[in-house]
Design a protein around this motif. Structure first.
Motif, PDB file in Angstrom:
ATOM      1  N   SER A 106       0.843  -1.189   0.000  1.00 35.51           N
ATOM      2  CA  SER A 106       0.000   0.000   0.000  1.00 35.51           C
ATOM      3  C   SER A 106       0.880   1.241   0.000  1.00 35.51           C
ATOM      4  CB  SER A 106      -0.941   0.021   1.214  1.00 35.51           C
ATOM      5  OG  SER A 106      -0.193   0.047   2.421  1.00 35.51           O
ATOM      6  N   ALA A 107       0.308   2.339  -0.496  1.00 37.48           N
ATOM      7  CA  ALA A 107       1.013   3.623  -0.482  1.00 37.48           C
ATOM      8  C   ALA A 107       0.004   4.737  -0.668  1.00 37.48           C
ATOM      9  CB  ALA A 107       2.070   3.690  -1.589  1.00 37.48           C
ATOM     10  N   THR A 108       0.178   5.819   0.069  1.00 41.10           N
ATOM     11  CA  THR A 108      -0.630   7.006  -0.154  1.00 41.10           C
ATOM     12  C   THR A 108       0.063   7.891  -1.182  1.00 41.10           C
ATOM     13  OG1 THR A 108       0.470   8.063   1.730  1.00 41.10           O
ATOM     14  CG2 THR A 108      -1.673   7.054   2.130  1.00 41.10           C
ATOM     15  N   LEU A 109      -0.714   8.704  -1.888  1.00 44.93           N
ATOM     16  CA  LEU A 109      -0.117   9.686  -2.774  1.00 44.93           C
ATOM     17  C   LEU A 109       0.554  10.776  -1.935  1.00 44.93           C
ATOM     18  CD1 LEU A 109      -2.769  10.133  -5.605  1.00 44.93           C
ATOM     19  CD2 LEU A 109      -0.911   8.484  -5.416  1.00 44.93           C
ATOM     20  N   PRO A 110       1.619  11.396  -2.437  1.00 48.87           N
ATOM     21  CA  PRO A 110       2.338  12.402  -1.642  1.00 48.87           C
ATOM     22  C   PRO A 110       1.441  13.515  -1.115  1.00 48.87           C
ATOM     23  CG  PRO A 110       3.610  11.803  -3.586  1.00 48.87           C
ATOM     24  CD  PRO A 110       2.280  11.120  -3.725  1.00 48.87           C
ATOM     25  N   SER A 111       0.461  13.940  -1.912  1.00 52.49           N
ATOM     26  CA  SER A 111      -0.388  15.053  -1.494  1.00 52.49           C
ATOM     27  C   SER A 111      -1.321  14.693  -0.344  1.00 52.49           C
ATOM     28  CB  SER A 111      -1.213  15.559  -2.684  1.00 52.49           C
ATOM     29  OG  SER A 111      -2.013  14.523  -3.213  1.00 52.49           O
ATOM     30  N   TRP A 112      -1.497  13.397  -0.078  1.00 49.39           N
ATOM     31  CA  TRP A 112      -2.373  12.944   1.012  1.00 49.39           C
ATOM     32  C   TRP A 112      -1.589  12.345   2.175  1.00 49.39           C
ATOM     33  CZ3 TRP A 112      -7.612  13.530   1.464  1.00 49.39           C
ATOM     34  CH2 TRP A 112      -8.277  14.012   0.330  1.00 49.39           C
ATOM     35  N   ARG A 113      -0.285  12.358   2.085  1.00 49.19           N
ATOM     36  CA  ARG A 113       0.546  11.674   3.078  1.00 49.19           C
ATOM     37  C   ARG A 113       0.318  12.218   4.486  1.00 49.19           C
ATOM     38  NH1 ARG A 113       5.934  11.432   0.465  1.00 49.19           N
ATOM     39  NH2 ARG A 113       4.914   9.792  -0.736  1.00 49.19           N
ATOM     40  N   LYS A 114       0.047  13.523   4.607  1.00 47.49           N
ATOM     41  CA  LYS A 114      -0.144  14.137   5.925  1.00 47.49           C
ATOM     42  C   LYS A 114      -1.585  14.070   6.413  1.00 47.49           C
ATOM     43  CE  LYS A 114       3.764  17.271   5.283  1.00 47.49           C
ATOM     44  NZ  LYS A 114       4.234  18.674   5.257  1.00 47.49           N
ATOM     45  N   ARG A 115      -2.437  13.357   5.671  1.00 43.38           N
ATOM     46  CA  ARG A 115      -3.834  13.194   6.075  1.00 43.38           C
ATOM     47  C   ARG A 115      -4.193  11.736   6.374  1.00 43.38           C
ATOM     48  NH1 ARG A 115      -7.669  16.564   3.948  1.00 43.38           N
ATOM     49  NH2 ARG A 115      -9.120  15.216   5.091  1.00 43.38           N
ATOM     50  N   VAL A 116      -3.344  10.804   5.972  1.00 46.54           N
ATOM     51  CA  VAL A 116      -3.647   9.382   6.145  1.00 46.54           C
ATOM     52  C   VAL A 116      -2.579   8.747   7.037  1.00 46.54           C
ATOM     53  CG1 VAL A 116      -3.976   7.161   4.997  1.00 46.54           C
ATOM     54  CG2 VAL A 116      -4.740   9.261   3.880  1.00 46.54           C
ATOM     55  N   CYS A 117      -3.018   8.109   8.096  1.00 45.67           N
ATOM     56  CA  CYS A 117      -2.081   7.484   9.029  1.00 45.67           C
ATOM     57  C   CYS A 117      -1.315   6.357   8.334  1.00 45.67           C
ATOM     58  CB  CYS A 117      -2.840   6.928  10.234  1.00 45.67           C
ATOM     59  SG  CYS A 117      -1.784   6.118  11.459  1.00 45.67           S
ATOM     60  N   ALA A 118       0.015   6.384   8.447  1.00 46.84           N
ATOM     61  CA  ALA A 118       0.853   5.387   7.796  1.00 46.84           C
ATOM     62  C   ALA A 118       0.711   4.006   8.416  1.00 46.84           C
ATOM     63  CB  ALA A 118       2.315   5.827   7.847  1.00 46.84           C
ATOM     64  N   PHE A 119       0.136   3.928   9.615  1.00 42.33           N
ATOM     65  CA  PHE A 119      -0.026   2.629  10.272  1.00 42.33           C
ATOM     66  C   PHE A 119      -1.417   2.048  10.068  1.00 42.33           C
ATOM     67  CE2 PHE A 119      -1.258   0.255  14.192  1.00 42.33           C
ATOM     68  CZ  PHE A 119      -0.473  -0.870  13.961  1.00 42.33           C
ATOM     69  N   CYS A 120      -2.449   2.815  10.413  1.00 38.80           N
ATOM     70  CA  CYS A 120      -3.809   2.269  10.368  1.00 38.80           C
ATOM     71  C   CYS A 120      -4.612   2.716   9.143  1.00 38.80           C
ATOM     72  CB  CYS A 120      -4.571   2.638  11.624  1.00 38.80           C
ATOM     73  SG  CYS A 120      -4.941   4.410  11.779  1.00 38.80           S
ATOM     74  N   TRP A 121      -4.078   3.633   8.365  1.00 41.67           N
ATOM     75  CA  TRP A 121      -4.720   4.133   7.150  1.00 41.67           C
ATOM     76  C   TRP A 121      -6.047   4.822   7.421  1.00 41.67           C
ATOM     77  CZ3 TRP A 121      -4.468   3.601   1.495  1.00 41.67           C
ATOM     78  CH2 TRP A 121      -3.152   3.499   1.036  1.00 41.67           C
ATOM     79  N   GLU A 122      -6.214   5.390   8.593  1.00 50.30           N
ATOM     80  CA  GLU A 122      -7.380   6.216   8.864  1.00 50.30           C
ATOM     81  C   GLU A 122      -7.165   7.581   8.210  1.00 50.30           C
ATOM     82  OE1 GLU A 122     -10.027   5.258  10.332  1.00 50.30           O
ATOM     83  OE2 GLU A 122      -9.503   3.504  11.549  1.00 50.30           O
ATOM     84  N   LEU A 123      -8.237   8.148   7.686  1.00 45.61           N
ATOM     85  CA  LEU A 123      -8.184   9.458   7.058  1.00 45.61           C
ATOM     86  C   LEU A 123      -8.564  10.525   8.069  1.00 45.61           C
ATOM     87  CD1 LEU A 123      -7.922  11.203   4.468  1.00 45.61           C
ATOM     88  CD2 LEU A 123     -10.349  10.741   4.061  1.00 45.61           C
ATOM     89  N   ALA A 124      -7.694  11.497   8.305  1.00 36.25           N
ATOM     90  CA  ALA A 124      -7.935  12.555   9.287  1.00 36.25           C
ATOM     91  C   ALA A 124      -8.568  13.768   8.617  1.00 36.25           C
ATOM     92  CB  ALA A 124      -6.621  12.962   9.954  1.00 36.25           C
ATOM     93  N   PRO A 125      -9.347  14.548   9.350  1.00 29.35           N
ATOM     94  CA  PRO A 125     -10.007  15.724   8.771  1.00 29.35           C
ATOM     95  C   PRO A 125      -9.049  16.886   8.529  1.00 29.35           C
ATOM     96  CG  PRO A 125     -10.466  15.588  11.106  1.00 29.35           C
ATOM     97  CD  PRO A 125      -9.730  14.332  10.754  1.00 29.35           C
ATOM     98  N   ARG A 126      -7.848  16.806   9.092  1.00 31.62           N
ATOM     99  CA  ARG A 126      -6.868  17.875   8.892  1.00 31.62           C
ATOM    100  C   ARG A 126      -5.475  17.260   8.942  1.00 31.62           C
ATOM    101  NH1 ARG A 126      -9.104  18.192  13.870  1.00 31.62           N
ATOM    102  NH2 ARG A 126     -10.726  19.563  13.058  1.00 31.62           N
ATOM    103  N   ARG A 127      -4.482  18.066   8.729  1.00 32.87           N
ATOM    104  CA  ARG A 127      -3.120  17.557   8.680  1.00 32.87           C
ATOM    105  C   ARG A 127      -2.723  16.891   9.994  1.00 32.87           C
ATOM    106  NH1 ARG A 127       1.144  21.797   6.288  1.00 32.87           N
ATOM    107  NH2 ARG A 127       2.467  20.125   7.110  1.00 32.87           N
ATOM    108  N   LEU A 128      -2.064  15.738   9.861  1.00 32.66           N
ATOM    109  CA  LEU A 128      -1.524  15.051  11.026  1.00 32.66           C
ATOM    110  C   LEU A 128      -0.216  15.705  11.434  1.00 32.66           C
ATOM    111  CD1 LEU A 128      -2.151  11.414   9.747  1.00 32.66           C
ATOM    112  CD2 LEU A 128      -3.477  12.608  11.490  1.00 32.66           C
ATOM    113  N   THR A 129       0.067  15.687  12.703  1.00 27.79           N
ATOM    114  CA  THR A 129       1.275  16.346  13.203  1.00 27.79           C
ATOM    115  C   THR A 129       2.294  15.388  13.805  1.00 27.79           C
ATOM    116  OG1 THR A 129       0.222  16.763  15.341  1.00 27.79           O
ATOM    117  CG2 THR A 129       0.013  18.472  13.651  1.00 27.79           C
ATOM    118  N   VAL A 130       1.904  14.142  14.036  1.00 29.90           N
ATOM    119  CA  VAL A 130       2.842  13.143  14.546  1.00 29.90           C
ATOM    120  C   VAL A 130       3.500  12.470  13.350  1.00 29.90           C
ATOM    121  CG1 VAL A 130       3.106  11.053  15.913  1.00 29.90           C
ATOM    122  CG2 VAL A 130       1.428  12.771  16.585  1.00 29.90           C
ATOM    123  N   SER A 131       4.811  12.447  13.315  1.00 32.23           N
ATOM    124  CA  SER A 131       5.501  11.905  12.142  1.00 32.23           C
ATOM    125  C   SER A 131       6.804  11.235  12.550  1.00 32.23           C
ATOM    126  CB  SER A 131       5.795  13.017  11.141  1.00 32.23           C
ATOM    127  OG  SER A 131       6.725  13.944  11.689  1.00 32.23           O
TER     128      SER A 131
END
Length: 398
Positions: A68-93
């Motif tokens: 699996s892979a997210t597109l670069p433009s969505w990388r900060k919105r989709v959790c790399a572990f659980c693939w949940e979609l967040a309503p705003r930018r994620l800040t833990v990286s």
């Protein structure tokens, strides 16, 4: 002779269908040899057929994503572990690669530890699941993509390819095999058995894939990988990723999940009320990422498909969309079934190298109209989700 290795690959893939009594894989390598139960091969290649009758809505098979892979433009919105979609930018990286973002420190720690994602913690009976891949296995390679100059779609393909190589490396080192699920883990040999169409690429795609593969080879070398495949082998494997992946879509108008971006240092799990179904297979919204399912990629195309694929966050199912009789071939749509016949055929030629001769195309051609929409040319049945493939992630098989 190609017969022996092809037969071995066919048998490996057919074993993934054994736990699902409603379907079976007929594996005809196209050279007159068949490992299916339908007698002599007819050159049509691998295909999935119904073993029993089914009604619309019946689930026929389920699977787990191997890559699996997210597109670069969505990388900060989709959790790399659980693939949940967040309503705003994620800040833990990940502070090292800055390419993996998480719902919370909990997800980041789980990814670092190689834990099983929530959606695959309790897979349906019989589903083969790949061993979890710790983030460290890819971190140094992901870091290199900060300087990648190719398009975003090709980048996602290369990251999936890097993931497959990381899985292969762990297997060879004896780590993934020991940690993998039992009794039927998905392994790199399953991925290697998938078809690649690198030899039929256009000159433009070949050039782009060669550049991308060269970039990946350099990234692997800088990351200290002990054995880096030749660029030609990487191009071939990247083509297999393209030809067998499904797009994950964010549907327009859908409410954002109840997930809050969690600041560094906060310990609460932000996924409490989120649903992995926020990313699904139905096209029409924004393409967020890609997933590759080994067994589900065996289904062939029809412009009037009788099954559809539903998937989200690492798990997928094939569901009947029409009454099915034993022996019927089960087909999904590789392209948008609402497109005119001329557009569908052009896309299939460009991306899959065949001229569609399905019953619907024949009926539309007989009617003399290439613009009939799906509802007007097919009574009953369903479409499901096209796959995704190609340099620009065209709507087609993937």
């Amino acid at each position: 002779s190609r017969a022996a290795p092809m037969a071995a690959a066919d048998a490996l893939l057919a074993a993934l269908f054994a736990p699902f009594p409603r379907v079976r894989l007929v594996a005809d390598a196209g050279d007159g040899l068949s490992s299916g139960a339908d007698g002599p091969g007819d050159g049509r290649g691998r295909r999935v057929v119904a073993a029993t009758a089914a009604e619309p809505g019946n689930e026929l098979l389920s699977g787990a994503a191997y890559l699996s892979a997210t597109l670069p433009s969505w990388r900060k919105r989709v959790c790399a572990f659980c693939w949940e979609l967040a309503p705003r930018r994620l800040t833990v990286s990940c502070a090292d690669c800055s390419a993996a973002f998480y719902c919370s420190p909990v997800c980041r720690a789980a990814h670092d530890a190689g834990a099983t994602p929530p959606s695959l913690a309790s897979p349906p009976a019989g589903v083969s699941v790949a061993a979890p891949l710790p983030h460290a296995a890819l971190c140094s390679v992901l870091k290199a993509f900060s300087s990648f100059k190719g398009d975003a779609e090709l980048e996602s393909v290369l990251i999936m390819l890097a993931e497959s190589l990381a899985r292969q490396r762990l297997e060879e080192e004896g780590k993934e095999a020991a940690a993998g699920p039992k009794p039927r883990p998905l392994v790199h040999a399953h991925f290697s058995a998938l078809e690649s169409h690198a030899g039929a690429m256009s000159d433009r795609d070949r050039r782009d894939f060669h550049k991308g593969a060269s970039f990946l080879a350099a990234a692997l070398t800088r990351a200290g990988w002990p054995r880096v495949p030749p660029v030609a082998a990487l191009v071939d494997a990247a083509s297999a990723v393209c030809s067998n992946n499904f797009g994950c879509w964010r549907q327009p108008g859908r409410a954002a999940p109840a997930v809050a971006a969690v600041e560094e240092g906060e310990g609460a799990d932000a996924r409490a009320d989120a649903s992995p179904r926020d990313l699904d297979a139905a096209p029409g919204g924004a393409l967020v990422g890609r997933e590759l399912y080994i067994s589900i990629s065996m289904f062939n195309h029809s412009c009037s498909p009788n099954v559809r694929v539903t998937h989200a966050a690492g798990a997928a199912a094939v569901v009947a969309d029409a009454p099915i009789s034993p022996g019927d071939e089960l087909c999904v749509a590789y392209v948008d079934v609402d497109a005119p016949r001329c557009a569908r055929r052009a896309e299939l030629r460009r991306s899959f190298f065949f001229e569609c001769a399905c019953p619907r195309c024949g009926a539309e051609e007989k009617e003399g109209s290439g613009k009939m929409r799906y509802a007007a040319s097919v009574q009953g049945g369903g479409g499901g989700a096209p796959k995704r493939r190609g340099r620009k992630a065209r709507v087609s098989r993937g």
